[in-house]
Design a protein around this motif. Structure first.
Motif, PDB file in Angstrom:
ATOM      1  N   ALA A  27       0.737  -1.025   0.027  1.00  0.00           N
ATOM      2  CA  ALA A  27       0.024   0.003   0.032  1.00  0.00           C
ATOM      3  C   ALA A  27       0.715   1.322  -0.013  1.00  0.00           C
ATOM      4  N   THR A  28       1.936   1.457   0.714  1.00  0.00           N
ATOM      5  CA  THR A  28       2.602   2.456   0.716  1.00  0.00           C
ATOM      6  C   THR A  28       3.526   2.499  -0.599  1.00  0.00           C
ATOM      7  N   GLY A  29       3.877   1.439  -1.029  1.00  0.00           N
ATOM      8  CA  GLY A  29       4.519   1.485  -2.392  1.00  0.00           C
ATOM      9  C   GLY A  29       3.760   2.175  -3.356  1.00  0.00           C
ATOM     10  N   ALA A  30       2.423   1.732  -3.357  1.00  0.00           N
ATOM     11  CA  ALA A  30       1.498   2.225  -4.430  1.00  0.00           C
ATOM     12  C   ALA A  30       0.916   3.406  -4.282  1.00  0.00           C
ATOM     13  N   ALA A  31       0.860   4.063  -2.980  1.00  0.00           N
ATOM     14  CA  ALA A  31       0.606   5.536  -2.700  1.00  0.00           C
ATOM     15  C   ALA A  31       1.703   6.145  -3.048  1.00  0.00           C
ATOM     16  N   THR A  32       2.886   6.043  -2.987  1.00  0.00           N
ATOM     17  CA  THR A  32       4.106   7.025  -3.573  1.00  0.00           C
ATOM     18  C   THR A  32       4.315   7.154  -4.968  1.00  0.00           C
ATOM     19  N   LEU A  33       3.997   5.760  -5.638  1.00  0.00           N
ATOM     20  CA  LEU A  33       4.225   5.707  -6.845  1.00  0.00           C
ATOM     21  C   LEU A  33       3.077   6.736  -7.506  1.00  0.00           C
ATOM     22  N   SER A 105      17.995   7.834  -4.879  1.00  0.00           N
ATOM     23  CA  SER A 105      17.512   6.448  -4.883  1.00  0.00           C
ATOM     24  C   SER A 105      18.670   5.544  -3.810  1.00  0.00           C
ATOM     25  N   VAL A 106      19.849   6.192  -3.683  1.00  0.00           N
ATOM     26  CA  VAL A 106      20.886   5.563  -2.801  1.00  0.00           C
ATOM     27  C   VAL A 106      20.234   5.610  -1.318  1.00  0.00           C
ATOM     28  N   VAL A 107      19.513   7.026  -1.086  1.00  0.00           N
ATOM     29  CA  VAL A 107      19.024   7.174   0.298  1.00  0.00           C
ATOM     30  C   VAL A 107      17.918   5.943   0.372  1.00  0.00           C
ATOM     31  N   GLY A 108      16.998   5.751  -0.541  1.00  0.00           N
ATOM     32  CA  GLY A 108      16.206   4.838  -0.651  1.00  0.00           C
ATOM     33  C   GLY A 108      16.554   3.484  -0.248  1.00  0.00           C
ATOM     34  N   LEU A 109      17.762   3.228  -0.820  1.00  0.00           N
ATOM     35  CA  LEU A 109      18.298   1.735  -0.813  1.00  0.00           C
ATOM     36  C   LEU A 109      18.848   1.502   0.486  1.00  0.00           C
ATOM     37  N   LEU A 114      17.852  -0.914   6.238  1.00  0.00           N
ATOM     38  CA  LEU A 114      17.432  -0.961   7.405  1.00  0.00           C
ATOM     39  C   LEU A 114      16.022  -1.482   7.893  1.00  0.00           C
ATOM     40  N   LEU A 115      15.192  -1.292   6.952  1.00  0.00           N
ATOM     41  CA  LEU A 115      13.871  -1.778   7.029  1.00  0.00           C
ATOM     42  C   LEU A 115      13.869  -3.358   7.042  1.00  0.00           C
ATOM     43  N   THR A 116      14.699  -3.949   6.172  1.00  0.00           N
ATOM     44  CA  THR A 116      14.566  -5.293   6.177  1.00  0.00           C
ATOM     45  C   THR A 116      15.413  -6.202   7.262  1.00  0.00           C
ATOM     46  N   THR A 174      10.748   5.572   2.409  1.00  0.00           N
ATOM     47  CA  THR A 174      11.588   4.617   1.616  1.00  0.00           C
ATOM     48  C   THR A 174      11.057   4.646   0.290  1.00  0.00           C
ATOM     49  N   TRP A 175       9.894   4.062   0.008  1.00  0.00           N
ATOM     50  CA  TRP A 175       9.518   4.051  -1.501  1.00  0.00           C
ATOM     51  C   TRP A 175       9.611   5.088  -2.032  1.00  0.00           C
ATOM     52  N   PHE A 176       8.915   6.375  -1.401  1.00  0.00           N
ATOM     53  CA  PHE A 176       9.078   7.793  -2.207  1.00  0.00           C
ATOM     54  C   PHE A 176      10.568   8.161  -2.590  1.00  0.00           C
ATOM     55  N   MET A 177      11.395   7.716  -1.759  1.00  0.00           N
ATOM     56  CA  MET A 177      12.918   8.100  -2.099  1.00  0.00           C
ATOM     57  C   MET A 177      13.143   7.250  -3.488  1.00  0.00           C
ATOM     58  N   LEU A 178      12.846   6.036  -3.336  1.00  0.00           N
ATOM     59  CA  LEU A 178      13.206   5.110  -4.798  1.00  0.00           C
ATOM     60  C   LEU A 178      12.491   5.795  -5.887  1.00  0.00           C
ATOM     61  N   PHE A 179      11.207   5.775  -5.782  1.00  0.00           N
ATOM     62  CA  PHE A 179      10.384   6.006  -7.042  1.00  0.00           C
ATOM     63  C   PHE A 179      10.737   7.667  -7.400  1.00  0.00           C
ATOM     64  N   ALA A 180      10.848   8.517  -6.458  1.00  0.00           N
ATOM     65  CA  ALA A 180      10.953   9.892  -6.902  1.00  0.00           C
ATOM     66  C   ALA A 180      12.420   9.979  -7.112  1.00  0.00           C
ATOM     67  N   SER A 181      13.341   9.302  -6.990  1.00  0.00           N
ATOM     68  CA  SER A 181      14.562   9.514  -7.749  1.00  0.00           C
ATOM     69  C   SER A 181      14.640   9.614  -9.209  1.00  0.00           C
ATOM     70  N   VAL A 182      13.598   8.992 -10.104  1.00  0.00           N
ATOM     71  CA  VAL A 182      13.729   8.759 -11.463  1.00  0.00           C
ATOM     72  C   VAL A 182      13.099  10.103 -12.102  1.00  0.00           C
TER      73      VAL A 182
END
Length: 239
Positions: A27-33, A105-109, A114-116, A174-182
């Motif tokens: 859900a959080t991944g879908a919302a940020t996307l 994207s590095v911040v997201g990774l 940490l999350l995993t 975290t999802w936001f930093m990943l998707f928003a990097s592009v």
């Protein structure tokens, strides 16, 4: 957070939290996307966080490469500038410029690592410490407002909300930093077509290396997309 002493705070920050349910991760991944793809006011507001990471990447690599960091400015149009002194060319300057569009994207990774490992609260507090360090470098009012506002929001979540809310916020970030990097990479190329500027990161790298700016834009995009793919695998499919 219910800790009352430094030792208890330290223990709470670095304690291991249980993994959230898979639906929350999805859900959080879908919302940020959706925020990143749709754009509009939510994207423009959230994009300030990407700018902080972008300029923070420039600043960190400038310091690591031995350059003298003068300061960072963040602007209300979500642009920013990091000023450092040193050789106007060479590997240090190249790496400093290269760090901007790859930093989010590095911040997201890093957040995913940490999350995993169940370090949800640690992720939030490390973010606060990094924002505090960034604040020392800011040289304009809007930049101070942006960094303080972001840090205050993360602190309030980490200190006053239960573990479930912290987990939701941490995965959302975290999802936001990943998707928003592009998306900023596409915005960069669009701006280069409409209003060519010798000051963009890609065009500065063009002058420093002789490699065309468009190639550097392609590198930024491929790098960030590769990190996004790795992040999705780590969060969604890794056993």
């Amino acid at each position: 957070m219910e800790a009352t002493s430094f030792a208890e705070v330290w223990q709470d920050v670095f304690s291991v939290q249980p993994d959230p349910p898979q639906w929350l991760v999805i859900a959080t991944g879908a919302a940020t996307l959706v925020v990143v793809l749709v754009g509009g006011r939510p994207w423009r507001l959230a994009r300030n966080v990407v700018t902080i990471a972008h300029e923070g990447g420039h600043a960190l690599v400038a310091l690591l490469s031995g350059r003298q960091l003068t300061g960072v400015r963040l602007h209300s149009d979500t642009s920013g500038v990091t000023v450092s002194r040193g050789r106007p060319d060479g590997i240090g300057m190249i790496l400093t410029i290269l760090a901007g569009y790859t930093a989010p994207s590095v911040v997201g990774l890093a957040g995913i690592v940490l999350l995993t490992n169940g370090r949800i609260t640690a992720l939030l507090w490390i973010s606060i410490l990094l924002l505090a360090a960034m604040l020392l470098l800011i040289r304009n009012f809007y930049g101070v407002l942006s960094v303080v506002g972001t840090g205050a929001m993360v602190f309030l979540v980490s200190w006053f909300t239960p573990a479930g809310v912290q987990g939701f916020f941490a995965y959302l970030f975290t999802w936001f930093m990943l998707f928003a990097s592009v998306r900023p990479v596409f915005e960069l190329q669009s701006q280069r077509r409409r209003q060519p500027s010798p000051h963009s990161d890609a065009d500065q790298l063009d002058r420093l290396t002789g490699v065309p700016g468009t190639v550097w834009v392609l590198f930024f995009g491929l790098f960030d997309i590769a990190v996004v793919a790795l992040g999705i695998w780590l969060l969604m499919f890794r056993p």
